[in-house]
Structures are given as C-alpha cells and as structure tokens.
Write a protein that holds these residues in place. Structure first.
Motif, PDB file in Angstrom:
ATOM      1  N   ILE A 112       0.881  -1.257   0.050  1.00  0.00           N
ATOM      2  CA  ILE A 112       0.006  -0.060   0.055  1.00  0.00           C
ATOM      3  C   ILE A 112       0.962   1.207  -0.123  1.00  0.00           C
ATOM      4  CG2 ILE A 112      -1.934  -1.138   1.084  1.00  0.00           C
ATOM      5  CD1 ILE A 112      -1.212  -0.052   3.761  1.00  0.00           C
ATOM      6  N   THR A 113       0.274   2.323  -0.513  1.00  0.00           N
ATOM      7  CA  THR A 113       0.808   3.671  -0.607  1.00  0.00           C
ATOM      8  C   THR A 113       0.252   4.594   0.106  1.00  0.00           C
ATOM      9  OG1 THR A 113       2.052   3.066  -2.810  1.00  0.00           O
ATOM     10  CG2 THR A 113       2.210   5.354  -2.192  1.00  0.00           C
ATOM     11  N   PHE A 114       1.133   5.158   1.414  1.00  0.00           N
ATOM     12  CA  PHE A 114       0.130   6.230   1.856  1.00  0.00           C
ATOM     13  C   PHE A 114       0.150   7.786   1.361  1.00  0.00           C
ATOM     14  CE2 PHE A 114       1.773   3.040   5.286  1.00  0.00           C
ATOM     15  CZ  PHE A 114       0.570   3.014   5.705  1.00  0.00           C
ATOM     16  N   HIS A 115      -0.612   8.699   1.634  1.00  0.00           N
ATOM     17  CA  HIS A 115      -0.703   9.992   0.999  1.00  0.00           C
ATOM     18  C   HIS A 115       0.703  10.466   1.035  1.00  0.00           C
ATOM     19  CE1 HIS A 115      -1.212  11.280   5.140  1.00  0.00           C
ATOM     20  NE2 HIS A 115      -1.128  12.434   4.700  1.00  0.00           N
ATOM     21  N   THR A 116       1.591  10.245   2.018  1.00  0.00           N
ATOM     22  CA  THR A 116       2.854  10.747   2.059  1.00  0.00           C
ATOM     23  C   THR A 116       3.836  10.081   1.073  1.00  0.00           C
ATOM     24  OG1 THR A 116       3.580   9.109   3.534  1.00  0.00           O
ATOM     25  CG2 THR A 116       2.849  11.313   4.287  1.00  0.00           C
ATOM     26  N   GLY A 117       3.272   9.412   0.420  1.00  0.00           N
ATOM     27  CA  GLY A 117       4.192   8.557  -0.599  1.00  0.00           C
ATOM     28  C   GLY A 117       4.923   7.349  -0.053  1.00  0.00           C
ATOM     29  N   VAL A 149      -5.775   4.867   1.591  1.00  0.00           N
ATOM     30  CA  VAL A 149      -4.382   4.680   1.047  1.00  0.00           C
ATOM     31  C   VAL A 149      -4.473   3.842  -0.335  1.00  0.00           C
ATOM     32  CG1 VAL A 149      -3.380   4.108   3.286  1.00  0.00           C
ATOM     33  CG2 VAL A 149      -4.371   2.251   2.110  1.00  0.00           C
ATOM     34  N   GLU A 150      -3.430   4.020  -1.115  1.00  0.00           N
ATOM     35  CA  GLU A 150      -3.666   3.447  -2.415  1.00  0.00           C
ATOM     36  C   GLU A 150      -3.074   2.193  -2.474  1.00  0.00           C
ATOM     37  OE1 GLU A 150      -0.747   3.931  -6.432  1.00  0.00           O
ATOM     38  OE2 GLU A 150      -1.282   5.798  -5.357  1.00  0.00           O
ATOM     39  N   GLY A 151      -3.966   1.079  -3.210  1.00  0.00           N
ATOM     40  CA  GLY A 151      -3.631  -0.175  -3.281  1.00  0.00           C
ATOM     41  C   GLY A 151      -4.275  -0.963  -2.241  1.00  0.00           C
ATOM     42  N   ARG A 152      -5.457  -0.470  -1.631  1.00  0.00           N
ATOM     43  CA  ARG A 152      -6.071  -1.189  -0.395  1.00  0.00           C
ATOM     44  C   ARG A 152      -6.907  -2.171  -1.334  1.00  0.00           C
ATOM     45  NH1 ARG A 152     -11.238  -0.135   3.197  1.00  0.00           N
ATOM     46  NH2 ARG A 152     -10.583  -1.420   5.244  1.00  0.00           N
ATOM     47  N   ILE A 153      -7.264  -3.186  -0.728  1.00  0.00           N
ATOM     48  CA  ILE A 153      -8.071  -4.075  -1.295  1.00  0.00           C
ATOM     49  C   ILE A 153      -8.847  -4.540   0.152  1.00  0.00           C
ATOM     50  CG2 ILE A 153      -6.639  -5.266  -2.853  1.00  0.00           C
ATOM     51  CD1 ILE A 153      -6.021  -7.503  -0.769  1.00  0.00           C
TER      52      ILE A 153
END
Length: 175
Positions: A112-117, A149-153
């Motif tokens: 996963i990627t957080f909003h901070t990168g 978060v990017e990539g969350r399933i």
C-alpha cells in the motif's frame, strides 16, 4: 535398514501433519458498522474462540475497533450476535468463511502507498467485520485498516443476513 527408513518416513509424515500451514504469524481482527450506529457486538469463531468486540459506532469497512492475534487461524465459521441500541433490535447470524480465498489473499498481500508517498510492503492481514443497518453482516480480508491508501484491497470472505427480535432499553443496562 528398511525398518529404519519406514520409521524416518513415518516421523516426517507425522511432523508435517502436526504443523499448521493455515496458521498466520499475526492477524488483525476489526469491527465496523453503519454511520451513526450504536452496537454491542459478540463474535464466536468455530464455536470456541471469541475475539473481543464490544461497542461499535462507525465506519463501514474500516477497522475502528480492532485487536491483534499472534498464531491465529481464519475460522471455518462465525457466529455473530449484536444489539443495535439505536433500533432496539437483537440480531443473530451464522455463516461459513471462504478460508481458501482468505489464505490466498493473506499470503500475497499487495503493498500500500500512503498519501505521503511512503510504501509499506510488510503487511499484516486485516479481518474486518461490517454490521449493517438492515441486519447484514459481512466479513472482509484487507491489507489496510482504512480507506484512503493506494492499493487497498477489501475482499469479502463471508456474509449473512441476520434474524432479529426486539428488545427494550432499560436504565439498569447502563449502570
């Protein structure tokens, strides 16, 4: 010589059968509910284990109230019981869990990627229960506790429609 070979082979088979390949090193179990709800939840896994749940009040599909378990297994079946204080209903449901699907996902969680990168790759599986306003209960497996978060399933691995009966709130329930 052949007897020793049989004994060694038997010991290897015995050792392999005793080890649990379904045991996860670590597992998070969380509870969520519909917006502005007021629930008291009890879960029972496989008629023998009851993770702490308690009072829940928000956020469908997110891990608001959670606990961490080491050496845990995903259950075969779940019994869920909850009291919806907003509706005055006592719900009960039972369902089977798609264990094969859950373990396949748990062993291959995407990063996963957080909003901070910041990227996080070493993830702990999240089992999240959702209790809906109309008595539906869902069980998901996820790689992150919350949306955003990017990539969350968030994959469903069990669900049921509960039966219910009314209950009346009494002052002594809050003492």
């Amino acid at each position: 010589m052949i007897n020793k070979l049989y004994i060694i082979l038997l010991l290897v088979i015995l050792l392999c059968s005793c080890s649990s390949r379904t045991e996860l090193e670590k597992l998070h179990i969380a509870i969520s509910a519909y917006e502005k709800s007021d629930l008291m939840v009890k879960l029972i896994f496989d008629d023998r284990f009851s993770p702490p749940a308690g009072s829940i009040g928000c956020c469908w599909g997110n891990a608001n109230a959670n606990g961490t378990f080491w050496g845990a297994e995903i259950p075969h079946k779940v019994k869920a019981e909850w009291w919806d204080y907003k509706q005055g209903r006592h719900y009960k449901a039972e369902f089977s869990v798609q264990r094969d699907k859950a373990y396949k996902i748990a062993k291959n969680l995407p990063s996963i990627t957080f909003h901070t990168g910041e990227i996080k790759e070493d993830l702990v599986p999240q089992i999240i229960f959702g209790f809906g306003e109309k008595g539906e209960v869902k069980m998901w497996i996820s790689n992150a506790p919350f949306d955003g978060v990017e990539g969350r399933i968030l994959e469903e691995i069990g669900s049921a429609q509960a039966t219910w009966e009314p209950f009346e709130l009494a002052d002594e329930m809050f003492n």
